[in-house]
Design an enzyme around this catalytic site. Structure first.
Site, PDB file in Angstrom:
ATOM      1  N   HIS A 230       0.865  -1.223  -0.140  1.00 36.48           N
ATOM      2  CA  HIS A 230      -0.441   0.399  -0.468  1.00 36.48           C
ATOM      3  C   HIS A 230       0.809   1.116   0.139  1.00 36.48           C
ATOM      4  O   HIS A 230       0.798   2.161  -0.836  1.00 36.48           O
ATOM      5  CB  HIS A 230      -0.852   0.071   1.555  1.00 36.48           C
ATOM      6  CG  HIS A 230      -2.009   0.871   1.273  1.00 36.48           C
ATOM      7  ND1 HIS A 230      -2.664   1.019   2.416  1.00 36.48           N
ATOM      8  CD2 HIS A 230      -2.642   2.276   0.328  1.00 36.48           C
ATOM      9  CE1 HIS A 230      -3.358   2.194   2.255  1.00 36.48           C
ATOM     10  NE2 HIS A 230      -2.974   3.022   0.606  1.00 36.48           N
TER      11      HIS A 230
ATOM     12  N   GLU B 293       4.922   9.132   3.134  1.00 34.53           N
ATOM     13  CA  GLU B 293       3.547   8.133   2.279  1.00 34.53           C
ATOM     14  C   GLU B 293       3.321   7.315   3.407  1.00 34.53           C
ATOM     15  O   GLU B 293       2.000   6.537   3.496  1.00 34.53           O
ATOM     16  CB  GLU B 293       3.918   7.933   0.889  1.00 34.53           C
ATOM     17  CG  GLU B 293       3.837   8.867  -0.422  1.00 34.53           C
ATOM     18  CD  GLU B 293       2.719   9.627  -0.616  1.00 34.53           C
ATOM     19  OE1 GLU B 293       1.694   9.011  -0.324  1.00 34.53           O
ATOM     20  OE2 GLU B 293       3.261  11.249  -0.560  1.00 34.53           O
TER      21      GLU B 293
ATOM     22  N   GLU C 289       2.591   1.325  -2.904  1.00 36.06           N
ATOM     23  CA  GLU C 289       1.567   1.917  -4.467  1.00 36.06           C
ATOM     24  C   GLU C 289       1.134   3.129  -4.716  1.00 36.06           C
ATOM     25  O   GLU C 289       1.261   4.504  -5.934  1.00 36.06           O
ATOM     26  CB  GLU C 289       0.262   1.429  -3.686  1.00 36.06           C
ATOM     27  CG  GLU C 289      -1.238   2.288  -4.748  1.00 36.06           C
ATOM     28  CD  GLU C 289      -2.271   2.029  -4.655  1.00 36.06           C
ATOM     29  OE1 GLU C 289      -2.691   3.515  -4.279  1.00 36.06           O
ATOM     30  OE2 GLU C 289      -2.319   1.596  -3.629  1.00 36.06           O
TER      31      GLU C 289
END
Length: 590
Positions: A93, A171, A96
């Site tokens: 995740h 992130e 991504e």
């Protein structure tokens, strides 16, 4: 497996070509396209959707590419990687998110924000599944389409993130500290996102349900990331995950629409030729089957947070879950399950759904029934808003209803209704606001990702005809047998009960505070100063503008790239439709 697939399906004479017209003849020619950098694995025609498919393999890198030609001008491109995680740190995740933060050719912090300002894209997104990560773009403008492809492809194969720890920090997660006397805190886009997800009772129930029936393979961990585990992911592990799984040999590249097939191959060769084949990438990404190992059903009790000041008595949630298969189902079996799911759960009058809704045991149905997007299919059903003393009754009601179905089956009218509904959905192929090519891509992945032909799961005429014949011969028996085999007699089953907790939220906050306090206590002054410095640097980086040189690398459309002609869609107008006084406008051919 490639050799087997090629020998069984690549002979052009075996293809069933639809009735010829000028458009179908043009599409048929796309099956003849070759490129020196690619070898042809198979060619196929999905007559159900007018799709002419060629599966290629890049000779140098080993990447597979499915080229789907159709009359659809909404062109779709996607790259999918098998990315099975080993833990719940959320590395697929986080990756991504991170690969979209600049790349070798497009070094801006967020090229897609700038790209969208000069794009006519009809779809642009990325998805993290339990075992794969997909990157998809779509556009009706050819120049725009290839701009999007270039930015996305460079992003996944050459992201800035693997060389810049600040991207992982932004992130994923990082420690934040502005003053030495302040408490340490965790921050990060995915970390904050998953904190929200893990506060949702429905999400907690679904995650616990999947985990409960997959104790031994990758589906038993959370690819999205558990906030308690996300801070365990180091930058080195993050970069290594990309190196291992984001190799062309482990990718499935997809094109669909009316653009030129040779151009598709040419643009991808520009990126793929930089890589040699990597057997470790394909070996490490193989998804292992979860064997049906439960000798008897299992039960778990989990908790969800509720406000301590809640005046109403919080209620429980319950899901009963089955692992349906530990070996491949045939296409006919998959279709049986699609229709059986509708018979059990598809409408308010479906047997299992109706029994639960009319029981008075809970407030709403949970579970969603059949889930068949992954290597192995599951079936989950239950209720939420259940009084604590009624949870056992919910489980018994589900068991009794399924026993009754296995014994007595369904009425012929109900079977005909569900069969007609599913058949209509398959034939109509109404994808709403989503590109049709995207739905074809996602459908192909249910087979392609696991070593089978990507077109196998997109065809339905043959299994549909077989199922109709079975129903004509034995009525409800095919569905009764499926319920008995996969549900009633299947001991690889779990019951997950979610109970309310008024202390859970506070306990989790205290656990995080204690963890961070213990960490801070171990750190010296130099360590704390380094965290303060990195916090300041990250905030400065986030607030800084990209240089004009970096921004100039991101492509955008010009006025000359736009079509000056308008599309005309033929329509049929019916005034006073069926003597109702209503005027109906239809697209020609409806």
């Amino acid at each position: 497996s490639l050799a087997l697939r090629q020998s069984s399906t690549s002979v052009d004479s075996k293809l069933e070509t639809p009735t010829t017209s000028s458009s179908t003849l043009d599409l048929a020619k796309t099956l003849e396209v070759t490129h020196p950098a690619f070898e042809v694995i198979e060619r196929d025609i999905i007559t159900e959707y007018g799709a002419y498919c060629s599966l290629y393999r890049h000779k140098k890198s080993g990447a597979e590419l499915l080229s789907v030609s159709s009359e659809d001008d909404n062109k779709v491109f996607g790259i999918t990687f098998r990315t099975p995680p080993e833990d719940s740190t959320g590395v697929p995740h986080i990756l991504e998110h991170s690969v979209l933060c600049g790349s070798r050719k497009y070094p801006t912090k967020d090229p897609f924000v700038q790209l969208l300002q000069g794009s006519l894209q009809t779809f642009l997104n990325a998805f993290t599944y339990p075992d794969r990560t997909c990157y998809v773009v779509a556009s009706q403008n050819v120049k725009d389409f290839y701009n999007l492809i270039n930015v996305y492809t460079d992003a996944v194969y050459h992201p800035r993130a693997v060389n810049d720890a600040n991207v992982h920090a932004q992130e994923g997660w990082h420690l934040e500290l502005e003053n030495k006397n302040d408490p340490l805190t965790y921050k990060g886009v995915v970390y904050n996102e998953m904190k929200g997800v893990y506060s949702s009772p429905d999400s907690l129930l679904n995650r616990a349900s999947q985990r409960s029936i997959f104790p031994d393979n990758t589906y038993g961990v959370d690819s999205g990331g558990d906030p308690r585990n996300i801070p365990d992911l180091s930058f080195e592990q993050f970069a290594e995950f990309h190196q291992r799984f984001y190799h062309p040999a482990n990718s499935r590249i997809y094109f669909s629409g009316d653009d030129d097939v040779y151009d598709r191959l040419e643009i991808m060769d520009e990126y793929l030729k930089d890589f040699d084949f990597s057997p470790i990438s394909t070996e490490k990404s193989q998804i292992k089957w979860q064997a049906k190992t439960f000798t008897e059903p299992r039960k778990e009790i989990e908790y969800y947070p509720v406000g301590s000041n809640s005046e109403q008595e919080p209620k429980h949630m319950i899901n009963v879950n089955w692992l349906l298969n530990d070996e491949s189902m045939s296409l006919s079996e998959e279709l049986v399950w699609g229709i059986l799911d509708h018979l059990l759960m598809g409408t308010t009058s479906s047997k299992l759904r109706k029994a639960l809704m009319e029981s008075g045991l809970g407030e709403a149905v949970t579970g969603g029934g059949l889930s068949d997007e992954l290597l192995q299919a599951t079936f989950s059903v239950g209720l939420k808003g259940v009084p604590a003393e009624k949870t056992a009754e919910v489980e018994k009601l589900i068991e009794d209803t399924l026993l009754e179905v296995a014994k007595n089956g369904f009425e012929a009218d109900d079977i005909a209704s569900s069969l007609n509904t599913i058949e209509f959905q398959m034939r109509e192929f109404n994808t709403g606001s989503f590109p049709k090519g995207l739905m074809l891509m996602l459908g192909s992945m249910s087979k392609w990702l696991y070593g089978k032909s990507p077109t196998e799961g997109l065809k339905f005429e043959k299994p549909l005809a077989q199922l109709k014949k079975q129903i004509d011969e034995s009525g409800s028996q095919v569905f009764q047998d499926a319920v008995q085999k996969y549900l009633v007699a299947n001991t690889h089953r779990s019951t997950v009960e979610l109970a309310p907790s008024k202390t859970m939220e506070e306990e989790q906050l205290n656990e995080e505070k204690d963890r961070l306090a213990a960490l801070k206590q171990k750190l010296g002054d130099k360590d704390l100063e380094e965290i303060i410095k990195k916090t300041s640097e990250l905030k400065a980086l986030q607030g800084a503008e990209d240089s004009p040189e970096a921004r100039a690398t991101v492509p955008s459309l010009k006025l000359s790239d736009l079509k000056r002609e308008t599309n005309e869609f033929p329509i049929a107008i019916s005034e006073n439709e069926n003597d109702t006084g209503v005027t109906v406008v239809r697209a020609s051919g409806e």
